[in-house]
Design a protein around this motif. Structure first.
Motif, PDB file in Angstrom:
ATOM      1  N   LYS A   3      38.244  26.608  51.007  1.00  0.00           N
ATOM      2  CA  LYS A   3      38.782  27.038  49.658  1.00  0.00           C
ATOM      3  C   LYS A   3      40.224  26.512  49.670  1.00  0.00           C
ATOM      4  O   LYS A   3      40.970  26.348  50.406  1.00  0.00           O
ATOM      5  CB  LYS A   3      38.826  28.682  49.662  1.00  0.00           C
ATOM      6  CG  LYS A   3      39.107  29.221  47.966  1.00  0.00           C
ATOM      7  CD  LYS A   3      38.954  30.652  48.317  1.00  0.00           C
ATOM      8  CE  LYS A   3      39.569  31.162  46.831  1.00  0.00           C
ATOM      9  NZ  LYS A   3      40.828  31.746  46.893  1.00  0.00           N
ATOM     10  N   GLU A  15      39.512  45.146  40.258  1.00  0.00           N
ATOM     11  CA  GLU A  15      38.129  44.695  39.684  1.00  0.00           C
ATOM     12  C   GLU A  15      37.882  43.522  38.745  1.00  0.00           C
ATOM     13  O   GLU A  15      36.974  42.845  38.480  1.00  0.00           O
ATOM     14  CB  GLU A  15      37.141  45.796  39.314  1.00  0.00           C
ATOM     15  CG  GLU A  15      37.011  47.224  40.036  1.00  0.00           C
ATOM     16  CD  GLU A  15      38.347  48.155  40.021  1.00  0.00           C
ATOM     17  OE1 GLU A  15      38.952  48.355  39.171  1.00  0.00           O
ATOM     18  OE2 GLU A  15      38.886  47.948  41.437  1.00  0.00           O
ATOM     19  N   ASN A  16      38.922  43.725  37.942  1.00  0.00           N
ATOM     20  CA  ASN A  16      39.072  42.308  37.015  1.00  0.00           C
ATOM     21  C   ASN A  16      39.226  40.986  37.503  1.00  0.00           C
ATOM     22  O   ASN A  16      39.378  40.134  36.797  1.00  0.00           O
ATOM     23  CB  ASN A  16      39.929  42.714  35.728  1.00  0.00           C
ATOM     24  CG  ASN A  16      39.809  44.041  35.167  1.00  0.00           C
ATOM     25  OD1 ASN A  16      38.403  44.217  34.989  1.00  0.00           O
ATOM     26  ND2 ASN A  16      40.670  44.941  34.632  1.00  0.00           N
ATOM     27  N   TRP A  17      39.338  40.770  38.823  1.00  0.00           N
ATOM     28  CA  TRP A  17      39.618  39.546  39.379  1.00  0.00           C
ATOM     29  C   TRP A  17      38.528  38.626  39.436  1.00  0.00           C
ATOM     30  O   TRP A  17      38.848  37.498  39.686  1.00  0.00           O
ATOM     31  CB  TRP A  17      40.512  39.689  40.799  1.00  0.00           C
ATOM     32  CG  TRP A  17      41.629  39.209  40.764  1.00  0.00           C
ATOM     33  CD1 TRP A  17      42.259  38.068  40.984  1.00  0.00           C
ATOM     34  CD2 TRP A  17      42.929  39.747  40.129  1.00  0.00           C
ATOM     35  NE1 TRP A  17      43.352  37.728  40.621  1.00  0.00           N
ATOM     36  CE2 TRP A  17      43.995  38.773  39.976  1.00  0.00           C
ATOM     37  CE3 TRP A  17      43.296  41.058  39.571  1.00  0.00           C
ATOM     38  CZ2 TRP A  17      45.264  39.236  39.911  1.00  0.00           C
ATOM     39  CZ3 TRP A  17      44.422  41.264  39.234  1.00  0.00           C
ATOM     40  CH2 TRP A  17      45.591  40.559  39.019  1.00  0.00           C
ATOM     41  N   GLY A  18      37.326  39.078  39.070  1.00  0.00           N
ATOM     42  CA  GLY A  18      36.244  38.201  38.922  1.00  0.00           C
ATOM     43  C   GLY A  18      36.412  37.341  38.025  1.00  0.00           C
ATOM     44  O   GLY A  18      36.187  35.967  38.647  1.00  0.00           O
ATOM     45  N   MET A  19      36.857  37.288  37.027  1.00  0.00           N
ATOM     46  CA  MET A  19      37.168  36.170  35.921  1.00  0.00           C
ATOM     47  C   MET A  19      38.111  35.112  36.549  1.00  0.00           C
ATOM     48  O   MET A  19      38.027  34.204  36.203  1.00  0.00           O
ATOM     49  CB  MET A  19      37.359  36.813  34.670  1.00  0.00           C
ATOM     50  CG  MET A  19      38.668  37.298  34.433  1.00  0.00           C
ATOM     51  SD  MET A  19      38.549  38.080  32.703  1.00  0.00           S
ATOM     52  CE  MET A  19      40.192  38.450  32.537  1.00  0.00           C
ATOM     53  N   GLU A  62      38.677  34.358  39.629  1.00  0.00           N
ATOM     54  CA  GLU A  62      38.106  33.770  40.723  1.00  0.00           C
ATOM     55  C   GLU A  62      37.056  32.937  40.211  1.00  0.00           C
ATOM     56  O   GLU A  62      36.839  31.617  40.436  1.00  0.00           O
ATOM     57  CB  GLU A  62      37.276  34.585  41.731  1.00  0.00           C
ATOM     58  CG  GLU A  62      38.379  35.481  42.360  1.00  0.00           C
ATOM     59  CD  GLU A  62      38.123  35.917  43.622  1.00  0.00           C
ATOM     60  OE1 GLU A  62      36.855  36.432  43.939  1.00  0.00           O
ATOM     61  OE2 GLU A  62      38.878  35.861  44.594  1.00  0.00           O
ATOM     62  N   GLU A  63      36.351  33.019  39.258  1.00  0.00           N
ATOM     63  CA  GLU A  63      35.494  32.358  38.328  1.00  0.00           C
ATOM     64  C   GLU A  63      36.070  31.034  37.800  1.00  0.00           C
ATOM     65  O   GLU A  63      35.576  29.867  38.022  1.00  0.00           O
ATOM     66  CB  GLU A  63      34.588  32.983  37.459  1.00  0.00           C
ATOM     67  CG  GLU A  63      33.181  32.297  37.234  1.00  0.00           C
ATOM     68  CD  GLU A  63      32.366  32.804  35.994  1.00  0.00           C
ATOM     69  OE1 GLU A  63      32.571  34.154  35.909  1.00  0.00           O
ATOM     70  OE2 GLU A  63      31.420  32.145  35.608  1.00  0.00           O
ATOM     71  N   ASN A  65      37.225  28.930  40.497  1.00  0.00           N
ATOM     72  CA  ASN A  65      35.991  28.072  40.946  1.00  0.00           C
ATOM     73  C   ASN A  65      35.700  26.937  40.151  1.00  0.00           C
ATOM     74  O   ASN A  65      35.466  26.000  40.517  1.00  0.00           O
ATOM     75  CB  ASN A  65      34.773  28.939  40.715  1.00  0.00           C
ATOM     76  CG  ASN A  65      34.537  29.337  42.505  1.00  0.00           C
ATOM     77  OD1 ASN A  65      34.959  28.612  43.246  1.00  0.00           O
ATOM     78  ND2 ASN A  65      33.927  30.446  42.586  1.00  0.00           N
ATOM     79  N   THR A 101      43.612  30.498  43.994  1.00  0.00           N
ATOM     80  CA  THR A 101      44.006  31.737  43.281  1.00  0.00           C
ATOM     81  C   THR A 101      45.183  32.190  43.530  1.00  0.00           C
ATOM     82  O   THR A 101      45.672  32.266  45.048  1.00  0.00           O
ATOM     83  CB  THR A 101      43.131  32.742  43.253  1.00  0.00           C
ATOM     84  OG1 THR A 101      42.731  33.134  44.705  1.00  0.00           O
ATOM     85  CG2 THR A 101      41.817  32.588  42.417  1.00  0.00           C
ATOM     86  N   TRP A 133      46.344  45.112  45.086  1.00  0.00           N
ATOM     87  CA  TRP A 133      45.172  44.466  44.436  1.00  0.00           C
ATOM     88  C   TRP A 133      44.788  43.066  44.987  1.00  0.00           C
ATOM     89  O   TRP A 133      43.321  42.728  44.832  1.00  0.00           O
ATOM     90  CB  TRP A 133      45.598  44.123  43.029  1.00  0.00           C
ATOM     91  CG  TRP A 133      45.709  45.262  42.107  1.00  0.00           C
ATOM     92  CD1 TRP A 133      45.785  46.624  42.633  1.00  0.00           C
ATOM     93  CD2 TRP A 133      46.142  45.479  40.667  1.00  0.00           C
ATOM     94  NE1 TRP A 133      45.959  47.519  41.339  1.00  0.00           N
ATOM     95  CE2 TRP A 133      46.272  46.666  40.398  1.00  0.00           C
ATOM     96  CE3 TRP A 133      46.399  44.548  39.729  1.00  0.00           C
ATOM     97  CZ2 TRP A 133      46.812  47.102  39.126  1.00  0.00           C
ATOM     98  CZ3 TRP A 133      46.657  44.696  38.618  1.00  0.00           C
ATOM     99  CH2 TRP A 133      46.975  46.086  38.235  1.00  0.00           C
ATOM    100  N   ARG A 134      45.644  42.396  45.375  1.00  0.00           N
ATOM    101  CA  ARG A 134      45.342  40.885  46.003  1.00  0.00           C
ATOM    102  C   ARG A 134      46.121  40.810  47.342  1.00  0.00           C
ATOM    103  O   ARG A 134      47.188  41.276  47.450  1.00  0.00           O
ATOM    104  CB  ARG A 134      45.758  39.948  45.242  1.00  0.00           C
ATOM    105  CG  ARG A 134      44.949  39.733  43.650  1.00  0.00           C
ATOM    106  CD  ARG A 134      43.663  39.791  43.776  1.00  0.00           C
ATOM    107  NE  ARG A 134      43.262  38.179  44.380  1.00  0.00           N
ATOM    108  CZ  ARG A 134      41.965  37.963  44.665  1.00  0.00           C
ATOM    109  NH1 ARG A 134      41.018  38.747  44.180  1.00  0.00           N
ATOM    110  NH2 ARG A 134      41.810  36.728  44.935  1.00  0.00           N
TER     111      ARG A 134
END
Ligand SMILES: Cc1cc2nc3c(=O)[nH]c(=O)nc-3n(C[C@H](O)[C@H](O)[C@H](O)COP(=O)(O)OP(=O)(O)OC[C@H]3O[C@@H](n4cnc5c(N)ncnc54)[C@H](O)[C@@H]3O)c2cc1C
Ligand SMILES: Nc1ncnc2c1ncn2[C@@H]1O[C@H](COP(=O)(O)O)[C@@H](O)[C@H]1O
Lengths: 322, 248
Positions: free
Chosen positions: A193, A213-217, A219-220, A223, A229, A240-241
Motif C-alpha cells: 500500500k 465506519e465512514n472511512w470505507g469511502m 479508502e475506496e 484505492n 490514506t 478512528w484511524r
C-alpha cells in the motif's frame, strides 16, 4: 572533490526518493564540475541509477545490514565519504534517512541542513534554501563546515533522467558490532500500500466524516487513485484511524503531488504539515472553512454525497484513460 | 534513573510568521513562546518515570534569558531542576555540543529530546547529541519502556512502526504518541508556586563550532484564489486535475 548521494532501497529496490536525490546530486555535481558517486546498501538494481546522473556506485552487500540500523548505516556512508573524499553528501527526507543523517553529520563534523527545496543558490559560500516554521517560511542557510550534508525535501526537485550509465564497485567497510546496541526486534508495516511518505496522492479525512465506519469511502477513493490514506489529528486521537496516519505539524508531513482533504476544517497546524503538497483539493460542507483559502480546488458540499460521486466518475475516467 | 529533557523554546503553533531587519531575523513581535510540542510529550513521559519509577527529572534549554519563562513552565509541570545554557540557539550542531556538555556534567541515564523543533524544523539535535556522547539513539519514538537498564522503544517508520531493544544510556527523539494527548499537563497554581523555589542554573556556553548560519528569510508566495467546482459537476474537477494540475 566529489558529491556522494545515499540512495535508499527497500527490499533491494530503489525508492522513488533515491532517484530524486540522485537527480539532485547530479545537478550539484554540475555546479561543482565534478561527478556523483552513489552509496547503496543491499540494492539489487544498481544499473538504474546511471539514468539519473550517477557515474559510480559503491554497493554494499551485507547480511548484517538487511534490516535498517541508523548507526550502522551512518557508519557505512561515512566510510564511503572518506574513501571518495566527498565534501557534499546528499540524502533524502524519509524517516530512516532523517534518523541516520544527524549521526552521519556528527561522525564527519559536518553541518547538516534538512528540508532543502532547491539546488544550492551558490556553492561558495555553500548556500541552500530550506523550509522553516513548518512551511510558513524559507531560510537561506549557509553551511560553513568543510563537509556538508544536504537533506532534500521529498518531491521538491523531481526526477531528471538522462542517458548515462554507472560503473558499479563492491564496497566492504568494516561493520562494528557495537552499532547494533539498538536492535530491531519487530517491524509492523503495511505492505503493498502506498505510504504517506512516498505516495504521489494522499486522501485525507477529518472529523467531518463523523465516525470511523465512514472511512470505507475514503479508502475506496484512495484505492481508485492509488493513493495513501491520512487523517487529521482529532481523528487519530479518537482512535478512528491509526496514529501513523495523522498528518500535520505534529504528525507526518505530506509533500505529495495531490492532497485531497475531506471534512477537514484547515486549522493552521493541519495546513502547516500538508502545504508542501503541490495541488490541494478540499471537500467541505462549510464554504467558510479555512481550508478553502489554502486549496487550489474546492467543492462546497456534503462529503457523503460528493465522495461517492467522485469515486464513480474517477472510475469512469480511469477506465477511459487506462 | 536520572533524566534530562531537552526543551526547545518555540513560537506557539498558531503564530503568524514574519521576518524583520531586512528579512534576516524572525520577528518575535507579538509571538507567544511555548515548550516545543514534541518536547512536551517527552516531558510528560518523564513525569511518568518520575512518578512510577522514582526518576529524577531535569530540563535543559540552550537560549537567552527570554527562554526562562518556558523552562519555568517545565518546572511547574513537575521537573525537579532546570539548566539554561546562556547562548542563542542559532545552529543545531552548536546546541547539541552544549547539551552534550550538560549531559557529561550531570551524568544522565536517559536524555529525552523531540523529533524536531517546530520553528526551524532541523530534526538534528538528538542524533548529533547521541553521536557526540557515543550512546544509543532512537528517533521518532512513540513508546518507551524501561526495566532497569533494558529499554524497549517503538519508533514510527514510513508506513508503520518498529520495535527496538536497546539499553541505557540513551537519547530519544520523541513525538506525539509517547504519551496520550489527554495526559498532557497544564501547570496548576501549586506547580507554579513550587517552580519558583526550584533551581534554575544558568551556565555559560562552551566553545563550539557553529556549522550553519541563516543569512536570509523569505515568506512563501501568496496563494491564488481557490477554484470552486459545483458539487453537481464532478467531471469538471476531474478535468482540472487531469488537464490543468496534471496530477491524475
Ligand atoms: C499544538 C497543536 C498541534 C496540532 N497539530 C495538529 C496536526 O499536526 N494535525 C492536525 O490535523 N491538527 C493538529 N492540531 C489540531 C487542529 O488545531 C484542529 O483542531 C484539527 O486539525 C481539526 O481537525 P478536523 O479538521 O478534522 O476537525 P474540525 O475542525 O472539527 O473540522 C471538521 C470539518 O468537517 C466539515 N464537515 C462536517 N460535516 C461535513 C460533511 N458532511 N461533509 C463535508 N464536510 C463536513 C466541517 O465544516 C469542518 O470544517 C493541533 C493543535 C494544537 C493545539
Ligand atoms: N535550544 C535548544 N535547547 C534545548 N534543546 C533543544 C534546543 N533546540 C533543540 N533542542 C532539542 O532537540 C530537539 C530537536 O530539535 P531540532 O534539531 O532543532 O529540530 C527538540 O525537540 C529539543 O528536544
Amino acid at each position: 572533490m566529489s558529491v556522494l548521494v545515499y540512495t535508499e532501497s527497500d527490499n533491494g529496490k530503489f525508492k522513488k526518493n533515491a532517484l530524486e536525490v540522485a537527480s539532485y546530486a547530479s545537478e550539484v555535481a554540475k555546479q561543482l564540475s565534478t561527478n556523483v558517486t552513489a552509496i547503496s546498501i543491499n540494492a539489487t538494481e544498481n544499473d538504474s541509477l546511471g539514468a539519473y546522473g550517477v557515474t559510480k556506485i559503491l554497493n554494499v552487500n551485507n547480511d548484517q545490514l538487511k534490516t535498517f540500523n541508523a548507526k550502522a548505516y551512518a557508519n557505512v556512508i561515512s566510510e564511503a565519504v572518506k574513501s571518495e573524499e566527498a565534501q557534499v553528501i546528499i540524502v533524502s527526507s524519509s524517516s530512516d534517512t532523517k534518523y541516520l543523517a544527524p549521526i552521519l553529520a556528527a561522525k564527519l563534523s559536518a553541518g547538516y541542513v534538512s528540508n532543502v527545496v532547491a539546488i544550492p543558490e551558490s556553492t561558495s559560500p555553500f548556500l541552500v534554501k530550506r523550509t522553516v516554521f513548518s512551511n510558513k517560511g524559507f531560510a537561506y542557510t549557509q553551511i560553513t563546515t568543510n563537509i556538508k550534508v544536504v537533506g532534500v525535501s521529498s518531491n521538491s526537485f523531481g526526477l531528471v533522467e538522462n542517458s548515462g550509465t554507472a560503473q558499479i564497485e563492491d564496497f566492504n567497510p568494516a561493520i562494528n558490532d557495537s552499532d547494533f546496541s539498538t536492535k530491531s526486534i519487530e517491524i509492523d508495516k503495511v505492505v503493498g500500500k502506498a505510504t504517506i511518505a512516498d505516495a504521489d496522492i494522499v486522501v485525507s479525512g477529518g472529523r467531518g466524516l463523523k465516525s470511523p465506519e465512514n472511512w470505507g469511502m475514503v479508502e475506496e477513493l484512495a484505492n481508485v487513485l492509488g493513493a495513501a490514506t491520512a487523517c487529521s489529528k482529532p481523528v487519530s486521537d479518537m482512535g478512528w484511524r491509526p496514529h501513523s496516519e495523522h498528518v500535520g505539524q505534529t504528525g507526518k508531513p505530506v509533500a505529495s503531488n495531490l492532497y485531497i482533504a475531506i471534512g477537514i476544517s484547515g486549522a493552521i497546524q493541519h495546513l502547516a504539515g500538508v502545504s508542501a503538497s503541490k495541488t490541494k483539493v478540499v471537500i467541505n460542507i462549510d464554504p467558510e472553512a479555512p481550508f478553502f483559502k489554502a486549496a487550489d480546488y474546492g467543492i462546497v458540499g456534503d462529503a457523503f454525497e460528493v465522495v461517492p460521486k467522485l469515486i464513480e466518475k474517477l472510475k469512469e475516467f480511469k477506465a477511459q484513460n487506462a | 534513573m536520572k533524566i534530562l529533557v531537552c526543551i526547545s523554546n518555540v513560537p506557539d503553533t498558531t503564530s503568524k510568521i514574519n521576518f524583520t531587519e531586512g528579512d534576516t531575523k524572525f520577528d518575535t513581535n507579538g509571538v507567544q513562546f511555548v515548550i516545543n510540542p514534541n518536547d512536551e510529550f517527552g516531558l510528560t513521559r518523564a513525569m511518568w518515570f518520575k512518578e512510577k519509577q522514582s526518576a529524577i527529572v531535569h530540563v535543559a534549554t540552550v537560549g537567552g534569558p527570554n527562554s526562562e519563562s518556558t523552562i519555568r513552565k517545565a518546572l511547574a509541570i513537575g521537573a525537579d531542576e532546570a539548566i539554561r545554557v546562556n547562548a542563542e540557539p542559532t545552529d543545531g550542531y552548536f546546541v547539541a555540543q552544549q547539551l552534550a556538555e550538560v549531559v557529561k556534567n550531570g551524568g544522565y541515564d536517559l536524555i529525552i529530546a523531540g523529533r524536531e523543533s517546530i520553528d526551524y524544523n532541523g530534526g538534528m539535535v538528538p542524533g548529533i547529541l547521541a553521536t557526540l556522547l557515543d550512546i544509543n539513539f532512537v528517533n521518532t519514538c512513540i513508546d518507551l519502556q524501561i526495566d532497569s537498564d533494558n529499554v524497549t522503544a517503538t519508533r514510527e517508520i514510513d508506513g508503520g512502526k518498529e520495535k527496538i531493544a536497546t539499553s541505557l544510556p540513551l537519547v530519544i527523539g520523541g513525538q506525539k504518541g509517547l504519551v496520550d494527548e489527554s495526559d498532557l499537563r497544564i501547570p496548576n497554581m501549586r506547580g507554579i508556586m513550587m517552580a519558583r523555589k526550584k533551581p534554575l542554573n544558568v551556565v555559560e556556553p562552551i566553545d563550539a563550532i557553529r556549522a550553519t548560519n541563516d543569512v536570509k528569510f523569505e515568506k512563501p508566495e501568496p496563494k491564488g484564489a481557490v477554484k470552486l467546482v459545483d458539487a453537481a459537476n464532478i467531471e469538471e474537477l476531474i478535468d482540472l486535475l487531469h488537464n490543468e494540475a496534471k496530477v491524475i
